[in-house]
Design a protein around this motif. Sequence first.
Motif, PDB file in Angstrom:
ATOM      1  N   CYS A 179       0.852  -1.188   0.000  1.00 50.27           N
ATOM      2  CA  CYS A 179       0.000   0.000   0.000  1.00 50.27           C
ATOM      3  C   CYS A 179       0.883   1.230   0.000  1.00 50.27           C
ATOM      4  CB  CYS A 179      -0.918  -0.012   1.218  1.00 50.27           C
ATOM      5  SG  CYS A 179      -2.087   1.358   1.219  1.00 50.27           S
ATOM      6  N   SER A 180       1.137   1.765  -1.171  1.00 51.36           N
ATOM      7  CA  SER A 180       2.039   2.903  -1.301  1.00 51.36           C
ATOM      8  C   SER A 180       1.461   4.143  -0.620  1.00 51.36           C
ATOM      9  CB  SER A 180       2.291   3.212  -2.776  1.00 51.36           C
ATOM     10  OG  SER A 180       2.824   2.084  -3.430  1.00 51.36           O
ATOM     11  N   TYR A 181       2.305   4.904   0.018  1.00 49.97           N
ATOM     12  CA  TYR A 181       1.870   6.136   0.665  1.00 49.97           C
ATOM     13  C   TYR A 181       1.433   7.130  -0.409  1.00 49.97           C
ATOM     14  CZ  TYR A 181       1.749   9.665   4.347  1.00 49.97           C
ATOM     15  OH  TYR A 181       1.338  10.612   5.265  1.00 49.97           O
ATOM     16  N   ARG A 182       0.244   7.655  -0.279  1.00 47.98           N
ATOM     17  CA  ARG A 182      -0.314   8.507  -1.345  1.00 47.98           C
ATOM     18  C   ARG A 182      -0.936   9.789  -0.801  1.00 47.98           C
ATOM     19  NH1 ARG A 182      -5.850   5.273  -3.096  1.00 47.98           N
ATOM     20  NH2 ARG A 182      -6.478   4.598  -1.014  1.00 47.98           N
ATOM     21  N   TYR A 183      -0.397  10.277   0.289  1.00 50.15           N
ATOM     22  CA  TYR A 183      -0.916  11.498   0.894  1.00 50.15           C
ATOM     23  C   TYR A 183       0.099  12.616   0.696  1.00 50.15           C
ATOM     24  CZ  TYR A 183      -3.987   7.998   2.789  1.00 50.15           C
ATOM     25  OH  TYR A 183      -4.880   6.943   2.894  1.00 50.15           O
ATOM     26  N   PHE A 184      -0.239  13.536  -0.212  1.00 51.99           N
ATOM     27  CA  PHE A 184       0.700  14.547  -0.686  1.00 51.99           C
ATOM     28  C   PHE A 184       0.190  15.961  -0.439  1.00 51.99           C
ATOM     29  CE2 PHE A 184       0.995  10.870  -3.711  1.00 51.99           C
ATOM     30  CZ  PHE A 184       2.192  10.354  -3.233  1.00 51.99           C
ATOM     31  N   SER A 185      -0.346  16.207   0.734  1.00 51.93           N
ATOM     32  CA  SER A 185      -0.882  17.524   1.069  1.00 51.93           C
ATOM     33  C   SER A 185      -1.949  17.904   0.038  1.00 51.93           C
ATOM     34  CB  SER A 185       0.241  18.559   1.153  1.00 51.93           C
ATOM     35  OG  SER A 185      -0.259  19.822   1.559  1.00 51.93           O
ATOM     36  N   SER A 186      -1.929  19.126  -0.471  1.00 52.02           N
ATOM     37  CA  SER A 186      -2.991  19.602  -1.358  1.00 52.02           C
ATOM     38  C   SER A 186      -2.926  18.988  -2.752  1.00 52.02           C
ATOM     39  CB  SER A 186      -2.941  21.131  -1.467  1.00 52.02           C
ATOM     40  OG  SER A 186      -1.689  21.552  -1.957  1.00 52.02           O
ATOM     41  N   VAL A 187      -1.912  18.163  -3.020  1.00 54.36           N
ATOM     42  CA  VAL A 187      -1.804  17.478  -4.305  1.00 54.36           C
ATOM     43  C   VAL A 187      -2.266  16.022  -4.177  1.00 54.36           C
ATOM     44  CG1 VAL A 187      -0.229  17.015  -6.256  1.00 54.36           C
ATOM     45  CG2 VAL A 187       0.107  19.032  -4.878  1.00 54.36           C
ATOM     46  N   THR A 188      -2.831  15.668  -3.057  1.00 50.60           N
ATOM     47  CA  THR A 188      -3.354  14.325  -2.845  1.00 50.60           C
ATOM     48  C   THR A 188      -4.511  14.044  -3.811  1.00 50.60           C
ATOM     49  OG1 THR A 188      -2.743  14.363  -0.507  1.00 50.60           O
ATOM     50  CG2 THR A 188      -4.460  12.805  -1.159  1.00 50.60           C
ATOM     51  N   PRO A 189      -4.523  12.891  -4.464  1.00 51.90           N
ATOM     52  CA  PRO A 189      -5.658  12.563  -5.342  1.00 51.90           C
ATOM     53  C   PRO A 189      -6.934  12.364  -4.535  1.00 51.90           C
ATOM     54  CG  PRO A 189      -4.181  10.680  -5.119  1.00 51.90           C
ATOM     55  CD  PRO A 189      -3.490  11.836  -4.463  1.00 51.90           C
ATOM     56  N   TYR A 190      -8.042  12.756  -5.100  1.00 59.39           N
ATOM     57  CA  TYR A 190      -9.328  12.650  -4.410  1.00 59.39           C
ATOM     58  C   TYR A 190      -9.654  11.198  -4.061  1.00 59.39           C
ATOM     59  CZ  TYR A 190     -14.299  13.472  -3.389  1.00 59.39           C
ATOM     60  OH  TYR A 190     -15.529  13.545  -2.779  1.00 59.39           O
ATOM     61  N   SER A 191      -9.221  10.269  -4.906  1.00 59.18           N
ATOM     62  CA  SER A 191      -9.518   8.855  -4.660  1.00 59.18           C
ATOM     63  C   SER A 191      -8.904   8.355  -3.357  1.00 59.18           C
ATOM     64  CB  SER A 191      -8.996   8.003  -5.829  1.00 59.18           C
ATOM     65  OG  SER A 191      -7.588   8.147  -5.969  1.00 59.18           O
ATOM     66  N   PHE A 227      -4.020  16.868  13.883  1.00 56.93           N
ATOM     67  CA  PHE A 227      -5.310  17.040  13.217  1.00 56.93           C
ATOM     68  C   PHE A 227      -5.173  17.813  11.907  1.00 56.93           C
ATOM     69  CE2 PHE A 227      -6.403  16.763  17.798  1.00 56.93           C
ATOM     70  CZ  PHE A 227      -7.130  15.589  17.746  1.00 56.93           C
ATOM     71  N   TRP A 228      -4.229  18.762  11.872  1.00 56.94           N
ATOM     72  CA  TRP A 228      -4.046  19.583  10.666  1.00 56.94           C
ATOM     73  C   TRP A 228      -3.303  18.750   9.622  1.00 56.94           C
ATOM     74  CZ3 TRP A 228      -6.031  24.197   9.179  1.00 56.94           C
ATOM     75  CH2 TRP A 228      -5.476  24.810   8.056  1.00 56.94           C
ATOM     76  N   ARG A 229      -4.055  18.062   8.782  1.00 51.99           N
ATOM     77  CA  ARG A 229      -3.491  17.233   7.720  1.00 51.99           C
ATOM     78  C   ARG A 229      -4.175  17.634   6.420  1.00 51.99           C
ATOM     79  NH1 ARG A 229      -1.067  12.405   9.619  1.00 51.99           N
ATOM     80  NH2 ARG A 229      -0.435  12.007   7.465  1.00 51.99           N
ATOM     81  N   THR A 230      -3.523  18.488   5.642  1.00 53.03           N
ATOM     82  CA  THR A 230      -4.127  18.971   4.404  1.00 53.03           C
ATOM     83  C   THR A 230      -4.370  17.838   3.417  1.00 53.03           C
ATOM     84  OG1 THR A 230      -1.888  19.580   3.669  1.00 53.03           O
ATOM     85  CG2 THR A 230      -3.269  21.326   4.592  1.00 53.03           C
ATOM     86  N   SER A 231      -3.633  16.750   3.544  1.00 51.83           N
ATOM     87  CA  SER A 231      -3.878  15.592   2.677  1.00 51.83           C
ATOM     88  C   SER A 231      -5.300  15.084   2.839  1.00 51.83           C
ATOM     89  CB  SER A 231      -2.905  14.457   3.015  1.00 51.83           C
ATOM     90  OG  SER A 231      -1.578  14.821   2.726  1.00 51.83           O
ATOM     91  N   LYS A 232      -5.850  15.230   4.029  1.00 53.70           N
ATOM     92  CA  LYS A 232      -7.184  14.715   4.327  1.00 53.70           C
ATOM     93  C   LYS A 232      -8.286  15.684   3.912  1.00 53.70           C
ATOM     94  CE  LYS A 232     -10.296  12.037   6.267  1.00 53.70           C
ATOM     95  NZ  LYS A 232     -10.660  10.733   5.716  1.00 53.70           N
ATOM     96  N   PHE A 233      -8.107  16.975   4.221  1.00 50.38           N
ATOM     97  CA  PHE A 233      -9.237  17.892   4.023  1.00 50.38           C
ATOM     98  C   PHE A 233      -9.017  18.911   2.906  1.00 50.38           C
ATOM     99  CE2 PHE A 233      -6.733  19.651   7.635  1.00 50.38           C
ATOM    100  CZ  PHE A 233      -6.370  20.883   7.102  1.00 50.38           C
TER     101      PHE A 233
END
Length: 429
Positions: A29-41, A360-366
């Motif tokens: 499971c490759s890490y895919r959380y890239f702040s505001s460039v994170t894919p919506y999927s 909590f502040w994780r731009t990858s999430k929100f």
Amino acid sequence: MKYLLSITFICFSYIRFATSSFCYWNTACSYRYFSSVTPYSAVRGDIRDSVINIKECEPVSIWGLFRHGRTHPAAKRAGKMKEAISIRDLVVSSYEKGRCSLCAQDIDNLRDWPVNYDLFEKTNALQDEGYQDMFGIGYRLKTVFPQFLDKLEHESYLFKPSDHHWSKESAEAFVKGLGSQNLVIDNQKILNGPDFIFNDGIDSSQKEDESIDEANEYTISSEFLAANDRIQRRLGIDYSLTDDNITALYDLCRYSWSGLHNKASPWCALFTTEDLKVLEYIEDLVHYYKNGYGRKNASQFGHKPLQDLLQKFQRAKEGKGNIITAYFILAETLEATFTALGWFKDSQPLTAVQKGRDRFWRTSKFSAFSSNLFMVLNRCTNKDVTDYHVMFYMNEEPLRSVCEGGICSWGEFERILSPFLNSTQRYSD
């Protein structure tokens, strides 16, 4: 409310040590959380599965903020990424000399990566993935509320994008996903007075370096320097990578990741999972001190959309409001709105020396591409008594702890939003 907004990632990468590191190409499971460039999927739910239905209730109005879909990078960033492609030859050469610790397949994938010149030349252009994501959101909303969103009359809706072509194209995709014919997008720019859609939450007069001081401090921290050293040793190249080089390589990783096909970028093989988390944190710091709690009065820039939300739903209760109101915005407005609501707030400020893994502040999430916050106003009738309830959704998942079970009474909704009703938004610090 912090416990509501904590972020749990259920996918972990297992590092396989061979000669010195892990193989990226077959990581479970490759890490895919890239702040505001994170894919919506990587972050979205599915409103078709998660919608909250209440017996004897019907939707009256929908209001939402929708960040635009995935785009190509801006010109300055794209230029540095294009220059960094030449580092690929150094990495391949290093592997052939036995100095590089990447796996053979990772090297093959990197060598065979086709240069997509659109990435560098069509700057800020909405990618097909971004179009499909926005289309999908509209389609799923129509599927959940088929009769409610069918045959919308001209005066019963508002689709308004910011004054950027990628936001306008995102709005077009969303509207097409709704499947209704002849819907009109309001592209008129408001020229008199501040408007949150076109200011996108943040004063353009703010100097860029004011929002990245803490991020710069982090680049001289032991944690970042350790990541820098890991990357240098992993690649085994004679060339000493600068911070700009590492940022450009990181951008090649995250901008060439395909969320649409769930296909990892071979450029991400240059980094370990821990390296990616360090680079993600730099981005979080920038956003935190530009649009979030690290900036004085940042929450003021989120007051206007929340004021608009309350007013729109008040009118809908009176039978005069829109069936659907959708704003298509930049990340700044979305982040400032969350800040105004007090969401994703850590007990201690984010700093260069205090990176919480469970922050909590994780731009990858929100704040990923196509991230959204929308509310549904329901009218409920029981024994001739009419009442109203509001459901909050983020990225198509209910925010269940905003109110009990994710269902806010009208009184609870007003208590959350009323502080913003008469607020005066100022566009300066």
